[in-house]
Scaffold this motif. Structure first.
Motif, PDB file in Angstrom:
ATOM      1  N   SER A   1      43.150  39.485  43.996  1.00 17.67           N
ATOM      2  CA  SER A   1      42.116  39.633  42.976  1.00 17.67           C
ATOM      3  C   SER A   1      42.440  38.749  41.785  1.00 17.67           C
ATOM      4  O   SER A   1      43.604  38.572  41.408  1.00 17.67           O
ATOM      5  CB  SER A   1      41.918  41.093  42.570  1.00 17.67           C
ATOM      6  OG  SER A   1      42.974  41.527  41.775  1.00 17.67           O
ATOM      7  N   GLY A   2      41.387  38.151  41.229  1.00 17.42           N
ATOM      8  CA  GLY A   2      41.495  37.298  40.049  1.00 17.42           C
ATOM      9  C   GLY A   2      40.666  37.886  38.928  1.00 17.42           C
ATOM     10  O   GLY A   2      40.465  39.098  38.862  1.00 17.42           O
ATOM     11  N   CYS A   3      40.156  37.000  38.062  1.00 14.77           N
ATOM     12  CA  CYS A   3      39.416  37.491  36.891  1.00 14.77           C
ATOM     13  C   CYS A   3      38.072  38.087  37.267  1.00 14.77           C
ATOM     14  O   CYS A   3      37.507  38.876  36.514  1.00 14.77           O
ATOM     15  CB  CYS A   3      39.239  36.354  35.876  1.00 14.77           C
ATOM     16  SG  CYS A   3      38.037  35.101  36.407  1.00 14.77           S
ATOM     17  N   GLY A   4      37.539  37.695  38.426  1.00 15.50           N
ATOM     18  CA  GLY A   4      36.274  38.260  38.886  1.00 15.50           C
ATOM     19  C   GLY A   4      35.038  37.543  38.379  1.00 15.50           C
ATOM     20  O   GLY A   4      33.934  37.812  38.864  1.00 15.50           O
ATOM     21  N   ILE A   5      35.198  36.641  37.404  1.00 14.99           N
ATOM     22  CA  ILE A   5      34.006  36.009  36.829  1.00 14.99           C
ATOM     23  C   ILE A   5      33.996  34.478  36.902  1.00 14.99           C
ATOM     24  O   ILE A   5      32.968  33.860  36.677  1.00 14.99           O
ATOM     25  CB  ILE A   5      33.783  36.450  35.357  1.00 14.99           C
ATOM     26  CG1 ILE A   5      35.057  36.239  34.546  1.00 14.99           C
ATOM     27  CG2 ILE A   5      33.320  37.901  35.275  1.00 14.99           C
ATOM     28  CD1 ILE A   5      34.889  36.506  33.065  1.00 14.99           C
ATOM     29  N   CYS A   6      35.133  33.857  37.202  1.00 14.14           N
ATOM     30  CA  CYS A   6      35.154  32.378  37.247  1.00 14.14           C
ATOM     31  C   CYS A   6      34.479  31.898  38.543  1.00 14.14           C
ATOM     32  O   CYS A   6      34.158  32.685  39.432  1.00 14.14           O
ATOM     33  CB  CYS A   6      36.591  31.852  37.152  1.00 14.14           C
ATOM     34  SG  CYS A   6      37.570  32.110  38.646  1.00 14.14           S
ATOM     35  N   ASN A   7      34.287  30.593  38.630  1.00  8.68           N
ATOM     36  CA  ASN A   7      33.601  30.026  39.808  1.00  8.68           C
ATOM     37  C   ASN A   7      34.307  30.398  41.111  1.00  8.68           C
ATOM     38  O   ASN A   7      33.666  30.756  42.091  1.00  8.68           O
ATOM     39  CB  ASN A   7      33.525  28.499  39.700  1.00  8.68           C
ATOM     40  CG  ASN A   7      32.651  28.048  38.550  1.00  8.68           C
ATOM     41  OD1 ASN A   7      32.046  28.875  37.856  1.00  8.68           O
ATOM     42  ND2 ASN A   7      32.594  26.750  38.324  1.00  8.68           N
ATOM     43  N   HIS A   8      35.634  30.288  41.126  1.00  8.15           N
ATOM     44  CA  HIS A   8      36.381  30.582  42.360  1.00  8.15           C
ATOM     45  C   HIS A   8      36.220  32.045  42.763  1.00  8.15           C
ATOM     46  O   HIS A   8      35.972  32.356  43.924  1.00  8.15           O
ATOM     47  CB  HIS A   8      37.869  30.261  42.176  1.00  8.15           C
ATOM     48  CG  HIS A   8      38.138  28.830  41.819  1.00  8.15           C
ATOM     49  ND1 HIS A   8      37.774  27.785  42.628  1.00  8.15           N
ATOM     50  CD2 HIS A   8      38.717  28.280  40.722  1.00  8.15           C
ATOM     51  CE1 HIS A   8      38.131  26.641  42.061  1.00  8.15           C
ATOM     52  NE2 HIS A   8      38.708  26.917  40.903  1.00  8.15           N
ATOM     53  N   CYS A   9      36.373  32.939  41.789  1.00  6.93           N
ATOM     54  CA  CYS A   9      36.243  34.366  42.081  1.00  6.93           C
ATOM     55  C   CYS A   9      34.840  34.699  42.596  1.00  6.93           C
ATOM     56  O   CYS A   9      34.680  35.458  43.545  1.00  6.93           O
ATOM     57  CB  CYS A   9      36.538  35.200  40.834  1.00  6.93           C
ATOM     58  SG  CYS A   9      38.291  35.281  40.438  1.00  6.93           S
ATOM     59  N   ARG A  10      33.831  34.098  41.949  1.00  9.07           N
ATOM     60  CA  ARG A  10      32.459  34.476  42.298  1.00  9.07           C
ATOM     61  C   ARG A  10      32.042  34.006  43.677  1.00  9.07           C
ATOM     62  O   ARG A  10      31.153  34.590  44.288  1.00  9.07           O
ATOM     63  CB  ARG A  10      31.492  33.984  41.227  1.00  9.07           C
ATOM     64  CG  ARG A  10      31.682  34.796  39.938  1.00  9.07           C
ATOM     65  CD  ARG A  10      30.816  34.296  38.809  1.00  9.07           C
ATOM     66  NE  ARG A  10      29.401  34.530  39.074  1.00  9.07           N
ATOM     67  CZ  ARG A  10      28.443  34.186  38.214  1.00  9.07           C
ATOM     68  NH1 ARG A  10      28.743  33.622  37.060  1.00  9.07           N
ATOM     69  NH2 ARG A  10      27.181  34.428  38.507  1.00  9.07           N
TER      70      ARG A  10
ATOM     71  N   LEU B   1      42.162  31.394  44.233  1.00 12.19           N
ATOM     72  CA  LEU B   1      42.205  30.122  43.497  1.00 12.19           C
ATOM     73  C   LEU B   1      41.934  30.317  42.009  1.00 12.19           C
ATOM     74  O   LEU B   1      41.888  29.348  41.252  1.00 12.19           O
ATOM     75  CB  LEU B   1      41.186  29.137  44.084  1.00 12.19           C
ATOM     76  CG  LEU B   1      41.327  28.859  45.591  1.00 12.19           C
ATOM     77  CD1 LEU B   1      40.279  27.849  46.045  1.00 12.19           C
ATOM     78  CD2 LEU B   1      42.723  28.350  45.922  1.00 12.19           C
ATOM     79  N   CYS B   2      41.747  31.551  41.564  1.00 10.48           N
ATOM     80  CA  CYS B   2      41.465  31.843  40.153  1.00 10.48           C
ATOM     81  C   CYS B   2      42.587  31.302  39.270  1.00 10.48           C
ATOM     82  O   CYS B   2      43.763  31.495  39.560  1.00 10.48           O
ATOM     83  CB  CYS B   2      41.335  33.353  39.954  1.00 10.48           C
ATOM     84  SG  CYS B   2      40.993  33.815  38.252  1.00 10.48           S
ATOM     85  N   ARG B   3      42.207  30.600  38.206  1.00 10.27           N
ATOM     86  CA  ARG B   3      43.213  29.999  37.325  1.00 10.27           C
ATOM     87  C   ARG B   3      43.615  30.948  36.193  1.00 10.27           C
ATOM     88  O   ARG B   3      44.486  30.625  35.398  1.00 10.27           O
ATOM     89  CB  ARG B   3      42.681  28.669  36.748  1.00 10.27           C
ATOM     90  CG  ARG B   3      42.544  27.584  37.811  1.00 10.27           C
ATOM     91  CD  ARG B   3      43.915  27.214  38.414  1.00 10.27           C
ATOM     92  NE  ARG B   3      43.790  26.466  39.660  1.00 10.27           N
ATOM     93  CZ  ARG B   3      44.223  26.899  40.843  1.00 10.27           C
ATOM     94  NH1 ARG B   3      44.803  28.064  40.950  1.00 10.27           N
ATOM     95  NH2 ARG B   3      44.067  26.156  41.920  1.00 10.27           N
TER      96      ARG B   3
HETATM   97 ZN   LIG Z   1      38.687  34.079  38.447  1.00 10.79          ZN
END
Ligand SMILES: [Zn+2]
Ligand SMILES: [Zn+2]
Length: 349
Positions: free
Chosen positions: A98-107, A113-115
């Protein structure tokens, strides 16, 4: 609940943990199958946290519950998770990042790949070697009814990784594919590549795994301990070389051979983690227009696509499991897996 922790330096231990309660946006999954992935050996063997640091996955030192191939059933939902999103009793695989949930990669479902920083369940946070497993609801992916929980666990990392790489390589039916290493990922590539219509040449050094590769449809099997792999592949392809090669072992000589064994205009892809490789860039790559790809697992929907492919092609993925274990056998299970001479292992609940 019970959970198996990796203590580092080849020590695992079953411990008791409080049953998880889901926070906002989270679900709790009752585990049904938790796979053992080749990359777990890095966390198992190294001093606490060292493998995570080497792989660029944070600097975790506290013992964590292992297992990043979780498959089970939704049993509880936190605030903001609807019944429609995660119905009680839904059979699921977990896309274990799980990443931030809102960046391009997450979406787009590539949360690894979330930075903004990622959590890898079973690697930097509690994973699936436990009775229950708590994750953000957006990480769960429905398991097709045709697949068993154990098969879903395989798709959740090892088999999904092979599938993701073959798709990234745009493997075509009729092509010759060399697969280096016949552990859980390589064996998956052998069976999936065969189902996609390729002619698979399997490369391995362990007799047991060579036998498995044949059973999984390999057209030819090369013993890398006894034969010159590049020459053997040339001989099997009328001197041309393989159309494509997938390197799953992570060993430097295999990486070099994977690049060298492909034809002019061929493609080699690396999925084995860690370590390095030395290439002679001009002859190995430039003079032959070789494409070299790095591939890291798969997206959430790529995982579903892999599961659907296994179901549609009726791939007998259960056969990839040479060992089915109970959680209390974790020590024995990892000691055996550490020898890298067997098929895949899975904990069933
Ligand atoms: Zn993200
Ligand atoms: Zn894995």
């Amino acid at each position: 609940m019970r959970g198996v922790v990796f203590l580092g330096d080849r020590k695992v231990e079953m411990r008791n943990f409080p049953d998880p309660t889901p926070g906002p946006g989270e679900v709790v999954v009752e585990m049904k199958a938790s796979g053992m992935c080749g990359s777990d050996l890095k966390f198992y063997r190294s001093p606490p946290g060292a493998a995570q640091a080497a792989l660029g996955l944070g600097d975790l030192k506290d013992p964590f519950i292992g297992g990043h191939e979780p498959c089970g059933v939704v049993v509880a939902r936190g605030a903001g998770v609807s019944e429609k999103e995660a119905p009680t009793g839904m059979r699921i695989m977990d896309h274990h990042y799980s990443g931030c949930g809102i960046c391009n990669h997450c979406r787009v479902g590539w949360s690894q790949l979330c930075r903004a920083g990622i959590t890898v369940y079973g690697v930097t946070a509690h994973g699936g070697h436990a009775d229950y497993f708590k994750v953000p609801a957006r990480t769960i992916v429905e398991l097709p009814e045709e697949l068993s929980f154990a098969e879903g666990a395989a798709v959740a990392c090892g088999t999904g990784t092979a599938y993701g790489a073959l798709r990234r390589m745009n493997l075509l039916g009729g092509e010759t594919l060399a697969v280096f290493g016949q552990g859980p990922v390589g064996l998956s590539a052998t069976v999936l590549g065969t189902a996609m219509g390729a002619r698979v040449i399997a490369v391995e050094t362990n007799a047991e795994r060579m036998k498995l590769a044949r059973e999984f449809g390999a057209d030819a099997v090369i013993d890398a301990a006894k034969e010159n792999v590049e020459t053997a592949i040339k001989d099997l392809t009328r001197g041309v070389g393989a159309d494509q090669a997938l390197e799953c072992s992570g060993a430097a000589p295999a990486r070099r051979a994977a690049v060298r064994c492909v034809k002019t205009w061929g493609t080699a892809c690396y999925v084995g983690e860690g370590g390095d490789v030395t290439l002679d860039v001009s002859p190995d790559l430039l003079r032959r227009q070789v494409t070299l790809i790095g591939s890291w697992t798969f997206s959430a929907m790529g995982m579903r696509e892999c599961a659907d492919f296994v179901a549609k092609k009726r791939i007998p993925l259960e056969r990839i499991f040479s060992h089915k274990w109970r959680l209390e056998q974790a020590d024995e299970a990892y000691k055996l897996f550490d020898k890298q001479s067997t098929g895949k292992g899975v904990f069933l609940f």
